[in-house]
Design a protein around this motif. Structure first.
Motif, PDB file in Angstrom:
ATOM      1  N   MET A   1       0.848  -1.197   0.000  1.00  0.00           N
ATOM      2  CA  MET A   1       0.000   0.000   0.000  1.00  0.00           C
ATOM      3  C   MET A   1       0.888   1.253   0.000  1.00  0.00           C
ATOM      4  SD  MET A   1      -3.106   0.872   2.608  1.00  0.00           S
ATOM      5  CE  MET A   1      -3.872  -0.727   2.527  1.00  0.00           C
ATOM      6  N   PRO A   2       0.531   2.270  -0.813  1.00  0.00           N
ATOM      7  CA  PRO A   2       1.393   3.461  -0.839  1.00  0.00           C
ATOM      8  C   PRO A   2       1.383   4.172   0.518  1.00  0.00           C
ATOM      9  CG  PRO A   2      -0.329   3.564  -2.544  1.00  0.00           C
ATOM     10  CD  PRO A   2      -0.636   2.384  -1.674  1.00  0.00           C
ATOM     11  N   PRO A   3       2.537   4.690   0.977  1.00  0.00           N
ATOM     12  CA  PRO A   3       2.621   5.317   2.291  1.00  0.00           C
ATOM     13  C   PRO A   3       1.612   6.451   2.484  1.00  0.00           C
ATOM     14  CG  PRO A   3       4.806   5.032   1.365  1.00  0.00           C
ATOM     15  CD  PRO A   3       3.836   4.630   0.299  1.00  0.00           C
ATOM     16  N   ALA A   4       1.297   7.209   1.407  1.00  0.00           N
ATOM     17  CA  ALA A   4       0.355   8.325   1.554  1.00  0.00           C
ATOM     18  C   ALA A   4      -0.996   7.827   2.051  1.00  0.00           C
ATOM     19  CB  ALA A   4       0.183   9.063   0.235  1.00  0.00           C
ATOM     20  N   TRP A   5      -1.367   6.603   1.650  1.00  0.00           N
ATOM     21  CA  TRP A   5      -2.637   6.041   2.109  1.00  0.00           C
ATOM     22  C   TRP A   5      -2.539   5.622   3.556  1.00  0.00           C
ATOM     23  CZ3 TRP A   5      -7.046   6.843  -0.220  1.00  0.00           C
ATOM     24  CH2 TRP A   5      -6.996   7.287  -1.557  1.00  0.00           C
ATOM     25  N   LEU A   6      -1.398   5.052   3.922  1.00  0.00           N
ATOM     26  CA  LEU A   6      -1.223   4.635   5.317  1.00  0.00           C
ATOM     27  C   LEU A   6      -1.211   5.845   6.249  1.00  0.00           C
ATOM     28  CD1 LEU A   6       1.495   1.923   4.694  1.00  0.00           C
ATOM     29  CD2 LEU A   6      -0.865   1.520   5.361  1.00  0.00           C
ATOM     30  N   LEU A   7      -0.794   7.000   5.745  1.00  0.00           N
ATOM     31  CA  LEU A   7      -0.719   8.199   6.587  1.00  0.00           C
ATOM     32  C   LEU A   7      -2.079   8.864   6.770  1.00  0.00           C
ATOM     33  CD1 LEU A   7       2.633   9.587   5.181  1.00  0.00           C
ATOM     34  CD2 LEU A   7       2.232   8.897   7.533  1.00  0.00           C
ATOM     35  N   GLY A   8      -3.072   8.453   6.021  1.00  0.00           N
ATOM     36  CA  GLY A   8      -4.434   8.906   6.272  1.00  0.00           C
ATOM     37  C   GLY A   8      -4.918  10.053   5.407  1.00  0.00           C
ATOM     38  N   GLY A   9      -6.237  10.244   5.450  1.00  0.00           N
ATOM     39  CA  GLY A   9      -6.891  11.245   4.613  1.00  0.00           C
ATOM     40  C   GLY A   9      -6.451  12.668   4.926  1.00  0.00           C
ATOM     41  N   MET A  10      -6.250  12.954   6.197  1.00  0.00           N
ATOM     42  CA  MET A  10      -5.840  14.300   6.595  1.00  0.00           C
ATOM     43  C   MET A  10      -4.487  14.643   5.966  1.00  0.00           C
ATOM     44  SD  MET A  10      -6.261  16.537   9.618  1.00  0.00           S
ATOM     45  CE  MET A  10      -5.277  17.911  10.144  1.00  0.00           C
ATOM     46  N   PHE A  11      -3.570  13.679   6.018  1.00  0.00           N
ATOM     47  CA  PHE A  11      -2.260  13.900   5.407  1.00  0.00           C
ATOM     48  C   PHE A  11      -2.398  14.111   3.896  1.00  0.00           C
ATOM     49  CE2 PHE A  11       1.243  12.313   2.886  1.00  0.00           C
ATOM     50  CZ  PHE A  11       2.265  13.143   3.319  1.00  0.00           C
ATOM     51  N   ARG A  12      -3.176  13.254   3.249  1.00  0.00           N
ATOM     52  CA  ARG A  12      -3.298  13.349   1.784  1.00  0.00           C
ATOM     53  C   ARG A  12      -3.853  14.717   1.370  1.00  0.00           C
ATOM     54  NH1 ARG A  12      -5.237   8.209   2.581  1.00  0.00           N
ATOM     55  NH2 ARG A  12      -7.378   8.779   2.091  1.00  0.00           N
ATOM     56  N   GLY A  13      -4.864  15.180   2.110  1.00  0.00           N
ATOM     57  CA  GLY A  13      -5.447  16.484   1.807  1.00  0.00           C
ATOM     58  C   GLY A  13      -4.424  17.609   2.000  1.00  0.00           C
ATOM     59  N   GLN A  14      -3.695  17.545   3.106  1.00  0.00           N
ATOM     60  CA  GLN A  14      -2.699  18.581   3.414  1.00  0.00           C
ATOM     61  C   GLN A  14      -1.538  18.552   2.421  1.00  0.00           C
ATOM     62  OE1 GLN A  14      -2.609  21.058   5.590  1.00  0.00           O
ATOM     63  NE2 GLN A  14      -4.640  20.600   6.384  1.00  0.00           N
ATOM     64  N   HIS A  15      -1.189  17.367   1.984  1.00  0.00           N
ATOM     65  CA  HIS A  15      -0.082  17.204   1.036  1.00  0.00           C
ATOM     66  C   HIS A  15      -0.430  17.893  -0.290  1.00  0.00           C
ATOM     67  CE1 HIS A  15       2.759  14.218  -1.212  1.00  0.00           C
ATOM     68  NE2 HIS A  15       3.345  15.380  -1.021  1.00  0.00           N
ATOM     69  N   LYS A  16      -1.615  17.599  -0.787  1.00  0.00           N
ATOM     70  CA  LYS A  16      -2.101  18.208  -2.031  1.00  0.00           C
ATOM     71  C   LYS A  16      -2.126  19.737  -1.879  1.00  0.00           C
ATOM     72  CE  LYS A  16      -3.509  16.874  -5.924  1.00  0.00           C
ATOM     73  NZ  LYS A  16      -2.374  16.152  -6.385  1.00  0.00           N
ATOM     74  N   HIS A  17      -2.658  20.164  -0.726  1.00  0.00           N
ATOM     75  CA  HIS A  17      -2.782  21.588  -0.439  1.00  0.00           C
ATOM     76  C   HIS A  17      -1.406  22.274  -0.471  1.00  0.00           C
ATOM     77  CE1 HIS A  17      -4.023  25.273   1.554  1.00  0.00           C
ATOM     78  NE2 HIS A  17      -3.190  25.041   2.549  1.00  0.00           N
ATOM     79  N   ALA A  18      -0.417  21.664   0.204  1.00  0.00           N
ATOM     80  CA  ALA A  18       0.923  22.259   0.250  1.00  0.00           C
ATOM     81  C   ALA A  18       1.558  22.281  -1.142  1.00  0.00           C
ATOM     82  CB  ALA A  18       1.803  21.482   1.228  1.00  0.00           C
ATOM     83  N   GLN A  19       1.353  21.194  -1.896  1.00  0.00           N
ATOM     84  CA  GLN A  19       1.924  21.137  -3.252  1.00  0.00           C
ATOM     85  C   GLN A  19       1.397  22.278  -4.117  1.00  0.00           C
ATOM     86  OE1 GLN A  19       0.790  17.065  -4.184  1.00  0.00           O
ATOM     87  NE2 GLN A  19       2.915  16.384  -4.102  1.00  0.00           N
ATOM     88  N   ASN A  20       0.110  22.591  -3.969  1.00  0.00           N
ATOM     89  CA  ASN A  20      -0.468  23.699  -4.750  1.00  0.00           C
ATOM     90  C   ASN A  20      -0.067  25.050  -4.185  1.00  0.00           C
ATOM     91  OD1 ASN A  20      -1.885  22.074  -6.580  1.00  0.00           O
ATOM     92  ND2 ASN A  20      -3.574  21.819  -5.130  1.00  0.00           N
ATOM     93  N   ALA A  21      -0.200  25.167  -2.852  1.00  0.00           N
ATOM     94  CA  ALA A  21      -0.042  26.478  -2.207  1.00  0.00           C
ATOM     95  C   ALA A  21       1.366  27.049  -2.372  1.00  0.00           C
ATOM     96  CB  ALA A  21      -0.400  26.367  -0.731  1.00  0.00           C
ATOM     97  N   GLN A  22       2.365  26.182  -2.531  1.00  0.00           N
ATOM     98  CA  GLN A  22       3.731  26.711  -2.646  1.00  0.00           C
ATOM     99  C   GLN A  22       3.893  27.582  -3.904  1.00  0.00           C
ATOM    100  OE1 GLN A  22       6.778  23.716  -3.173  1.00  0.00           O
ATOM    101  NE2 GLN A  22       5.368  22.343  -4.229  1.00  0.00           N
ATOM    102  N   TRP A  23       2.975  27.434  -4.867  1.00  0.00           N
ATOM    103  CA  TRP A  23       3.070  28.214  -6.105  1.00  0.00           C
ATOM    104  C   TRP A  23       2.087  29.375  -6.159  1.00  0.00           C
ATOM    105  CZ3 TRP A  23       7.414  27.463  -8.430  1.00  0.00           C
ATOM    106  CH2 TRP A  23       8.020  26.204  -8.348  1.00  0.00           C
ATOM    107  N   TRP A  24       1.356  29.590  -5.088  1.00  0.00           N
ATOM    108  CA  TRP A  24       0.396  30.683  -5.072  1.00  0.00           C
ATOM    109  C   TRP A  24       1.099  32.022  -5.290  1.00  0.00           C
ATOM    110  CZ3 TRP A  24      -2.766  29.562   0.044  1.00  0.00           C
ATOM    111  CH2 TRP A  24      -3.701  28.546  -0.217  1.00  0.00           C
ATOM    112  N   PRO A  25       0.441  32.936  -6.019  1.00  0.00           N
ATOM    113  CA  PRO A  25       0.983  34.301  -6.063  1.00  0.00           C
ATOM    114  C   PRO A  25       0.878  34.930  -4.672  1.00  0.00           C
ATOM    115  CG  PRO A  25      -1.132  34.173  -7.220  1.00  0.00           C
ATOM    116  CD  PRO A  25      -0.764  32.773  -6.821  1.00  0.00           C
TER     117      PRO A  25
END
Ligand SMILES: [Zn+2]
Length: 452
Positions: A1-25
């Motif tokens: 199972m991929p580690p992102a799944w083992l780390l849970g939904g909260m992590f997955r949501g935050q991970h996506k958020h950080a990946q996008n937010a780092q490029w925000w104007p």
């Protein structure tokens, strides 16, 4: 199972958020920060006696915040304020099961106690992973961790433990004799393409060992993450030369008010806009806006909702570079040369090898009734732990310190406890944790920081 799944939904949501937010104007980041600052002010005003008192005494109301600049109407707080108002700063009962207690060495050897929401871990980890992705790390890649964790030796003498969920291989920064380092390097070479997570002082010791003994460098190390101590530019260059990969640094603190990391091209620290509101203040408390000028890192954290810190002075100083990285284009506050209490201080084991002080920074109740502490060492393998006791310190506390630290030190170093009335900094004001009196030439490996 991929580690992102083992780390849970909260992590997955935050991970996506950080990946996008780092490029925000920058405008989008500022709007996000204003929203979060408002939420933190409202929460603290409604739930904590401490901030209610502070706001009321100033005639300030959370609604008064129109811009981020308005936050400067509020006073800064520091470690002293936090330790004196600990229970009055919490937004909920500390007996709740989702509240974590953390104690840390803090600046000047003064232990600091904090309460944090358990959920901050996934937010923090999401930001860290996203930072590391800039230099080629991805979740699921093996990580060789050479830090302060207590790791038992196997029959061959190798200190190694494995966490199959995160694919983390733990080694011991507390065991750095030539034999230990040789076994550790040989094992790292077998774990496949990986990253190293280290203290700057331990990776330097490893690199010097490789150079001194002509050891083969593991070819599978894709990058090095050096944290918790200052990284000296000369050390970074040497480590990068020896391991032929990037030596990448992140900056954070137990208080969780600011997080920063390098990028694909630059070693300058990019301050995460979604982790907290960041200020750099000069000696007079004014914002530093001139590139090249130095200021203290002051943060209003967004991720600790149990004990939110508003305008918290970290005691760390940095040089202001700008509000955008020219190399990657991220519109983050950029700083460099972070200085503070993250010194590289070492104890010398009986065999002459070095034990980084950072590895002995206990994040538990070890130093519960201790105001300040410092090691003094004159002989390899032996030290005196000076303790400035807090109220109620007794034999039970001495026993716990001997036991917990003794377990970490694994008979490489014995120490006696000496209660003192005061602990002073060294003449240069740098050695805070270790009053090291063993001359450099008497140590096994020369690991002197190339400080200027
Ligand atoms: Zn950049």
């Amino acid at each position: 199972m991929p580690p992102a799944w083992l780390l849970g939904g909260m992590f997955r949501g935050q991970h996506k958020h950080a990946q996008n937010a780092q490029w925000w104007p920058i405008e989008r980041s500022r709007a996000y920060q204003l929203e979060n600052v408002r939420a933190i002010l409202k929460l603290t005003y409604e739930r904590t006696p401490f901030y209610r008192r502070v706001f009321d005494s100033l005639g300030f109301h959370p609604q008064d915040i129109r811009t981020l600049g308005d936050l400067s109407q509020l006073p800064t707080v520091d470690k002293q304020v936090v330790s004196e108002n600990l229970s009055d700063m919490c937004t909920k009962s500390i007996s709740n099961s989702d509240v974590d207690f953390v104690s840390t060495g803090g600046g000047s050897g003064t232990p600091l106690r904090l309460y944090l929401n358990a959920s901050r871990s996934s937010i923090e980890y999401a930001h860290l992973v996203t930072s590391l992705e800039r230099v080629g790390y991805h979740l699921g890649m093996p990580m060789a961790v050479l830090r302060g964790r207590t790791v038992q030796a196997d029959r061959s003498g190798l200190h190694h433990e494995y966490d199959p969920i995160l694919r983390h291989h733990y080694y011991s920064a507390l065991h750095m004799s030539d034999g230990d380092m040789a076994r550790c390097l040989a094992h790292i070479a077998t774990i496949g393409p990986c990253f190293l997570h280290v203290y700057p002082s331990s990776i330097t010791a490893l690199a010097r060992f490789i150079l001194r003994e002509g050891k083969e460098v593991p070819k599978n190390v894709r990058g090095i993450i050096a944290e918790s101590e200052i990284v000296y530019p000369e050390q970074r260059r040497m480590v990068e030369d020896v391991f032929a990969c990037r030596c990448f640094s992140c900056y954070g603190q137990s208080e969780k008010v600011a997080l920063a990391a390098g990028c694909e091209q630059s070693d300058d620290y990019h301050v995460w806009p979604t982790y907290g509101y960041f200020e750099l203040l000069d000696e007079r408390g004014q914002p530093v806006t001139t590139p090249g000028r130095q200021g203290e890192i002051v943060g209003t954290g967004f991720i600790n909702t149990v004990m939110p810190l508003i305008r918290y002075r970290t005691g760390d100083w940095a040089i202001y570079v700008g509000d955008r990285c020219e190399a990657c284009g991220r519109e983050h506050t950029i700083i460099r040369d972070i200085r503070g209490h993250r010194t590289q201080e070492v104890l010398i084991a009986g065999d002459g090898s070095e034990i980084p002080w950072a590895a002995l920074n206990m994040h538990d109740d070890t130093f519960l009734r201790v105001r300040q502490f410092q090691f003094m060492q004159e002989t390899p393998g032996r030290a005196v732990l000076r303790i400035l006791p807090a109220e109620g310190f007794g034999a039970k506390d001495s026993g716990r310190i001997q036991r917990n630290l003794g377990r970490k030190l694994d008979s490489q170093l014995s120490f006696t406890i000496e209660l003192v009335d005061a602990i002073s900094l060294s003449a240069r004001g740098k050695a805070i944790y270790v009053d090291q009196r063993i001359p450099q030439e008497k140590r096994a490996s020369s690991n002197a920081p190339c400080d200027t």
